[in-house]
Design a protein around this motif. Sequence first.
Motif, PDB file in Angstrom:
ATOM      1  N   ARG A 140       0.907  -1.092  -0.056  1.00 25.34           N
ATOM      2  CA  ARG A 140       0.042   0.045   0.121  1.00 25.34           C
ATOM      3  C   ARG A 140       0.882   1.204   0.020  1.00 25.34           C
ATOM      4  O   ARG A 140       2.028   1.153   0.398  1.00 25.34           O
ATOM      5  N   LEU A 141       0.258   2.412  -0.428  1.00 28.33           N
ATOM      6  CA  LEU A 141       1.054   3.706  -0.194  1.00 28.33           C
ATOM      7  C   LEU A 141       1.519   3.951   1.183  1.00 28.33           C
ATOM      8  O   LEU A 141       0.721   3.992   2.037  1.00 28.33           O
ATOM      9  N   ASN A 142       2.732   4.074   1.495  1.00 28.55           N
ATOM     10  CA  ASN A 142       3.276   4.371   2.835  1.00 28.55           C
ATOM     11  C   ASN A 142       3.472   5.914   2.837  1.00 28.55           C
ATOM     12  O   ASN A 142       4.375   6.402   2.999  1.00 28.55           O
ATOM     13  N   LEU A 143       2.123   6.433   2.889  1.00 27.70           N
ATOM     14  CA  LEU A 143       2.025   8.006   3.371  1.00 27.70           C
ATOM     15  C   LEU A 143       0.898   7.860   4.492  1.00 27.70           C
ATOM     16  O   LEU A 143      -0.184   7.621   4.202  1.00 27.70           O
ATOM     17  N   HIS A 144       1.067   8.600   5.500  1.00 20.06           N
ATOM     18  CA  HIS A 144       0.255   8.756   6.667  1.00 20.06           C
ATOM     19  C   HIS A 144       0.092   9.977   7.192  1.00 20.06           C
ATOM     20  O   HIS A 144       1.129  10.555   7.607  1.00 20.06           O
ATOM     21  N   ALA A 145      -1.205  10.544   7.187  1.00 22.64           N
ATOM     22  CA  ALA A 145      -1.283  11.995   8.143  1.00 22.64           C
ATOM     23  C   ALA A 145      -1.382  11.736   9.358  1.00 22.64           C
ATOM     24  O   ALA A 145      -2.374  11.185  10.173  1.00 22.64           O
ATOM     25  N   ALA A 146       0.053  11.970  10.197  1.00 22.21           N
ATOM     26  CA  ALA A 146       0.132  11.538  11.503  1.00 22.21           C
ATOM     27  C   ALA A 146      -0.077  12.710  12.555  1.00 22.21           C
ATOM     28  O   ALA A 146      -0.433  12.337  13.760  1.00 22.21           O
ATOM     29  N   ALA A 147      -0.340  13.746  12.266  1.00 24.15           N
ATOM     30  CA  ALA A 147      -0.608  14.825  13.080  1.00 24.15           C
ATOM     31  C   ALA A 147      -1.306  15.984  12.607  1.00 24.15           C
ATOM     32  O   ALA A 147      -0.841  16.237  11.367  1.00 24.15           O
ATOM     33  N   LEU A 148      -2.174  16.723  13.140  1.00 26.15           N
ATOM     34  CA  LEU A 148      -3.084  17.809  12.634  1.00 26.15           C
ATOM     35  C   LEU A 148      -3.243  18.715  13.632  1.00 26.15           C
ATOM     36  O   LEU A 148      -3.646  18.399  14.936  1.00 26.15           O
ATOM     37  N   SER A 149      -2.986  20.096  13.550  1.00 22.31           N
ATOM     38  CA  SER A 149      -3.095  20.996  14.660  1.00 22.31           C
ATOM     39  C   SER A 149      -4.061  22.201  14.025  1.00 22.31           C
ATOM     40  O   SER A 149      -3.829  22.488  12.861  1.00 22.31           O
ATOM     41  N   PHE A 150      -4.895  22.669  14.733  1.00 20.12           N
ATOM     42  CA  PHE A 150      -5.771  23.918  14.476  1.00 20.12           C
ATOM     43  C   PHE A 150      -6.439  24.424  15.671  1.00 20.12           C
ATOM     44  O   PHE A 150      -6.244  24.002  16.722  1.00 20.12           O
ATOM     45  N   ARG A 151      -7.112  25.593  15.642  1.00 20.56           N
ATOM     46  CA  ARG A 151      -7.797  26.182  16.614  1.00 20.56           C
ATOM     47  C   ARG A 151      -9.144  25.669  16.765  1.00 20.56           C
ATOM     48  O   ARG A 151      -9.995  25.757  15.742  1.00 20.56           O
ATOM     49  N   HIS A 152      -9.769  25.259  17.996  1.00 20.18           N
ATOM     50  CA  HIS A 152     -11.199  24.980  18.035  1.00 20.18           C
ATOM     51  C   HIS A 152     -12.192  26.036  17.716  1.00 20.18           C
ATOM     52  O   HIS A 152     -11.823  27.530  17.718  1.00 20.18           O
ATOM     53  N   PRO A 153     -13.179  25.881  16.678  1.00 17.45           N
ATOM     54  CA  PRO A 153     -13.827  26.970  16.238  1.00 17.45           C
ATOM     55  C   PRO A 153     -14.794  27.900  17.119  1.00 17.45           C
ATOM     56  O   PRO A 153     -15.057  28.960  16.812  1.00 17.45           O
ATOM     57  N   LEU A 154     -14.997  27.480  18.420  1.00 14.56           N
ATOM     58  CA  LEU A 154     -15.446  28.184  19.438  1.00 14.56           C
ATOM     59  C   LEU A 154     -14.642  28.755  20.294  1.00 14.56           C
ATOM     60  O   LEU A 154     -14.906  30.134  20.732  1.00 14.56           O
ATOM     61  N   THR A 155     -13.897  27.913  20.905  1.00 11.34           N
ATOM     62  CA  THR A 155     -13.040  28.617  22.031  1.00 11.34           C
ATOM     63  C   THR A 155     -11.615  29.087  21.563  1.00 11.34           C
ATOM     64  O   THR A 155     -11.058  30.011  22.322  1.00 11.34           O
ATOM     65  N   GLU A 156     -11.297  28.820  20.288  1.00  8.38           N
ATOM     66  CA  GLU A 156     -10.007  29.261  19.726  1.00  8.38           C
ATOM     67  C   GLU A 156      -8.793  28.620  20.497  1.00  8.38           C
ATOM     68  O   GLU A 156      -7.708  29.022  20.253  1.00  8.38           O
ATOM     69  N   GLN A 157      -9.387  27.661  21.253  1.00  6.25           N
ATOM     70  CA  GLN A 157      -7.992  26.647  21.928  1.00  6.25           C
ATOM     71  C   GLN A 157      -7.197  25.949  20.884  1.00  6.25           C
ATOM     72  O   GLN A 157      -7.751  25.530  20.076  1.00  6.25           O
ATOM     73  N   ALA A 158      -5.988  25.692  20.972  1.00  7.34           N
ATOM     74  CA  ALA A 158      -5.102  25.332  20.145  1.00  7.34           C
ATOM     75  C   ALA A 158      -5.293  23.791  20.389  1.00  7.34           C
ATOM     76  O   ALA A 158      -5.139  23.379  21.658  1.00  7.34           O
ATOM     77  N   LEU A 159      -5.438  23.010  19.437  1.00  8.65           N
ATOM     78  CA  LEU A 159      -5.760  21.722  19.482  1.00  8.65           C
ATOM     79  C   LEU A 159      -4.940  20.850  18.413  1.00  8.65           C
ATOM     80  O   LEU A 159      -4.499  21.254  17.486  1.00  8.65           O
ATOM     81  N   GLU A 160      -4.175  19.735  19.152  1.00  9.44           N
ATOM     82  CA  GLU A 160      -3.204  18.982  18.138  1.00  9.44           C
ATOM     83  C   GLU A 160      -3.668  17.474  18.583  1.00  9.44           C
ATOM     84  O   GLU A 160      -3.993  16.878  19.478  1.00  9.44           O
ATOM     85  N   PHE A 161      -3.890  16.707  17.238  1.00  8.52           N
ATOM     86  CA  PHE A 161      -4.386  15.257  17.312  1.00  8.52           C
ATOM     87  C   PHE A 161      -3.202  14.782  16.658  1.00  8.52           C
ATOM     88  O   PHE A 161      -2.427  15.085  15.732  1.00  8.52           O
ATOM     89  N   LYS A 162      -2.839  13.522  17.054  1.00  8.75           N
ATOM     90  CA  LYS A 162      -2.052  12.605  16.510  1.00  8.75           C
ATOM     91  C   LYS A 162      -2.513  11.228  16.350  1.00  8.75           C
ATOM     92  O   LYS A 162      -3.228  10.712  17.316  1.00  8.75           O
ATOM     93  N   THR A 163      -1.935  10.461  15.520  1.00  8.32           N
ATOM     94  CA  THR A 163      -2.216   8.938  15.475  1.00  8.32           C
ATOM     95  C   THR A 163      -1.138   8.192  15.028  1.00  8.32           C
ATOM     96  O   THR A 163      -0.244   8.564  14.394  1.00  8.32           O
ATOM     97  N   PRO A 164      -1.177   6.740  15.506  1.00 11.29           N
ATOM     98  CA  PRO A 164       0.122   6.097  15.303  1.00 11.29           C
ATOM     99  C   PRO A 164       0.166   5.836  13.764  1.00 11.29           C
ATOM    100  O   PRO A 164      -0.608   5.784  13.129  1.00 11.29           O
ATOM    101  N   ILE A 165       1.759   5.524  13.445  1.00 12.66           N
ATOM    102  CA  ILE A 165       1.986   5.261  11.982  1.00 12.66           C
ATOM    103  C   ILE A 165       1.731   3.886  11.774  1.00 12.66           C
ATOM    104  O   ILE A 165       2.309   2.912  12.570  1.00 12.66           O
ATOM    105  N   PRO A 166       0.910   3.213  10.734  1.00 16.42           N
ATOM    106  CA  PRO A 166       0.737   1.935  10.458  1.00 16.42           C
ATOM    107  C   PRO A 166       1.507   1.159   9.647  1.00 16.42           C
ATOM    108  O   PRO A 166       1.518  -0.158   9.468  1.00 16.42           O
ATOM    109  N   PHE A 167       2.667   1.835   9.467  1.00 10.17           N
ATOM    110  CA  PHE A 167       3.705   1.111   8.517  1.00 10.17           C
ATOM    111  C   PHE A 167       5.200   1.311   9.189  1.00 10.17           C
ATOM    112  O   PHE A 167       5.272   2.302   9.950  1.00 10.17           O
TER     113      PHE A 167
END
Length: 167
Positions: A140-167
Amino acid sequence: TVFPTATVVHRLDMATSGLMLMALNKPAHRHISKQFELRETSKIYQAIVYGLVEGETGDVNLPLICDWPNRPKQMVDYERGKKALTHWRVIERYSQSTRVELKPVTGRSHQLRVHMLSLNHPIIGDRLYAHKDALKMAPRLNLHAAALSFRHPLTEQALEFKTPIPF
């Protein structure tokens, strides 16, 4: 359906795994979409590319456009292409491949795939862009969206999400 009002805020190439962001209502969708448009979000990908990448970090700044006769493929085009910028960093080298972290500044279709190909390091398992040797290195394609950061749409709090790499 659990969240019938959810809408996709950004997209991933079909073969890419990882994080995908959805908004639960129209105001949230507009707010987060604006963050993507203004490049106020941060996206981090990991990929395994064919061959041993020279150097530790770098940038690929090559304009991209759809390769119409071969769509959905994209290609570099200095005259008609849209600006596309990717920062890369080596994470680990293996015997015939390299694990890299990729940070796209822009969000063009197939940007990371074409930019790595432009360095002569196609992403392994890439059915669109990899040559035969790189294609057979992974199922399979070995490309993975591992982390994403943005501001919460109501509170403007900085949010960061991460997910394990499957390969």
